[in-house]
Design a protein around this motif. Structure first.
Motif, short mmCIF file in Angstrom:
data_model
loop_
_atom_site.label_atom_id
_atom_site.label_comp_id
_atom_site.label_asym_id
_atom_site.label_seq_id
_atom_site.Cartn_x
_atom_site.Cartn_y
_atom_site.Cartn_z
N THR A 1 -9.61 2.27 0.06
CA THR A 1 -8.96 1.15 0.67
C THR A 1 -10.23 -0.04 0.88
O THR A 1 -10.12 -0.78 1.81
N TRP B 1 -9.61 -3.66 0.78
CA TRP B 1 -8.34 -4.07 1.51
C TRP B 1 -8.81 -4.83 2.76
O TRP B 1 -9.83 -4.48 3.45
N ARG C 1 -7.56 -5.15 8.78
CA ARG C 1 -6.29 -4.90 9.63
C ARG C 1 -5.03 -4.47 8.83
O ARG C 1 -4.20 -3.97 9.36
N HIS C 2 -5.29 -4.82 7.64
CA HIS C 2 -3.92 -4.40 6.87
C HIS C 2 -4.03 -2.67 6.65
O HIS C 2 -3.06 -1.99 6.59
N GLN D 1 -3.10 -1.22 9.97
CA GLN D 1 -1.38 -1.32 10.32
C GLN D 1 -0.84 -0.38 9.47
O GLN D 1 0.08 0.35 9.87
N LEU D 2 -1.23 -0.10 8.35
CA LEU D 2 -0.70 0.75 7.46
C LEU D 2 -0.62 2.33 8.18
O LEU D 2 0.12 2.99 8.00
N LEU E 1 -1.80 -6.83 15.57
CA LEU E 1 -1.29 -8.00 14.62
C LEU E 1 -1.77 -9.49 15.34
O LEU E 1 -2.33 -10.23 14.89
N ASN F 1 -8.64 -10.36 11.14
CA ASN F 1 -8.25 -9.62 9.70
C ASN F 1 -9.71 -9.66 8.94
O ASN F 1 -9.68 -10.37 7.90
#
Length: 401
Positions: free
Chosen positions: A83, A86, A89-90, A93-94, A196, A201
């Motif tokens: 990751t 990526w 923040r994504h 969150q995942l 969020l 991010n």
């Protein structure tokens, strides 16, 4: 302590104002770490109730902590690399979503095998979270304050450890052990909402080919840091996973909640005190942490019919342990320089493997030699840890820190 900035620092749009820590964003990272370790240690305060539901022994049920930590250890490096490109923040969150779902399903399970599988998957979620926290915090912090930012972000780990068992025990008394897992899932969802809104991010970056594991492990000072971390954390988890049995032997089973409260209070105090001084005095703090922890375990090993001494020893243990993740991660970042991101993943792997080993070996010692063996095994490990930290004055824990 001088934190080396990684190449993927914050963009001007997300960088904090000069000299000011981004408190809301760091609190989001704090919550993520808190949830991760809370979920990991939650069963430790629920073992009798969970064992009845799952129709297993307490020692086998205790392996729900071990398998979680094992998954985190196995997943930290490969998941971090998979990751790496990526948005940060994504990834966070995942990982939190995985923890929320698995906690909910764990609360619904009455099958031991299914529960172990769910705990393993939850541990993989944590394997995504922990390698992020230190570097993320350092990137968000202004120059010269990265150490304090890391201490804030990682403070969720000791506080989660401190509060996980008493919170689980309290919630279990209100509505069964399942309520504790449902509550953990709910707090995780709320943490996702906070992240969020408040956490920038930042972009991901591919892993530099120069910083493969083999090359990073030969960085001067890194291996002593990892060895000291392993012995320190195994010692902690030998005792903490089976703290209820230790207190039962000391005739204080009815005071478990208050003893753990003392541990939690001093853990939080440790975070506050060490966070103020970590940028300038990392070595002194690391040496003090290992020595104080060792002295506390020695008292626990020899004390009998003296509840006041137990409280003092556990409080000192909490103060020693509370800031230890920040100290070891900070030492790792200092020693590894540009390889800090990979080094942090390795450190998290060692950290989590040590939790798994501590829980597993503790179960073996408990079953084979009795509760008293836990304190003496922990003391031996802490003597080794203290010797390693003190001896690492050149690279691992340099005197200038």
């Amino acid at each position: 302590m001088t934190i080396t900035e990684s190449s993927n620092g914050p963009s001007p749009a997300t960088a904090p104002r000069q000299g000011r820590l981004p408190g809301k964003a760091l609190f989001g990272l704090f919550l993520a770490g808190f949830i991760s370790i809370l979920t990991e240690c939650l069963p430790a305060g629920l073992l009798p109730e969970m064992s009845r539901t799952l129709h297993t022994s307490i020692s086998l049920t205790g392996q729900t902590v071990t398998v979680y930590a094992l998954a985190t250890a196995l997943g930290a490096i490969p998941l971090a690399w998979a990751t790496a490109t990526w948005p940060r923040r994504h990834v966070l969150q995942l990982a939190l979503a995985v923890v929320a779902v698995t906690n909910t399903l764990t609360a619904l399970s009455d099958d031991y095998t299914l529960t172990m599988v769910l705990r393993f998957v939850a541990g993989l979620g944590t394997g995504l979270i922990w390698p992020l926290l230190g570097g993320y915090a350092a990137q968000l912090a202004p120059e010269g304050r990265q150490g304090r930012a890391i201490a804030i972000a990682l403070a969720g780990t000791p506080i989660g450890l401190a509060l996980g068992i008493p919170l689980g025990t309290w919630l279990s008394s209100l509505g069964g052990w399942q309520l504790a897992f449902h509550a953990s899932a709910a707090v995780t969802v709320m943490t996702m909402a906070w992240v969020l809104v408040t956490v920038p991010n930042l972009p991901g970056h591919p892993v530099d080919a120069r910083f493969r594991i083999g090359r990073v492990l030969v960085v001067p000072g890194l291996r002593p840091i990892l060895f000291a971390l392993a012995t320190y954390m195994i010692a902690h988890n030998l005792l903490y996973t089976y703290i209820t049995d230790l207190l039962l032997q000391l005739g204080m089973a009815d005071q478990t909640g208050w003893v753990l409260f003392a541990f939690g209070v001093t853990s939080v105090l440790s975070v506050l005190v060490v966070g103020t001084h970590i940028d300038r005095h990392l070595r002194k703090l690391a040496v003090s942490s290992t020595l104080l922890f060792g002295a506390s375990v020695l008292v626990l090993g020899i004390v009998a019919d003296a509840p006041v001494l137990v409280y003092v020893a556990v409080a000192a243990w909490g103060f020693a342990f509370g800031s230890s993740p920040s100290l070891f991660i900070g030492a790792t970042i200092n020693a590894s320089g540009e390889a800090a991101n990979v080094a942090q993943s390795i450190t998290i792997t060692v950290f989590s493997a040590s939790i798994a080993i501590g829980g597993f070996v503790g179960g073996l010692l408990l079953a084979g030699l009795g509760t008293a063996s836990l304190t003496w095994a922990a003391l031996i490990l802490l003597i080794i840890a203290a010797t390693t930290v003190i001896g690492g004055a050149r690279y691992a824990f340099p005197k200038k820190g």
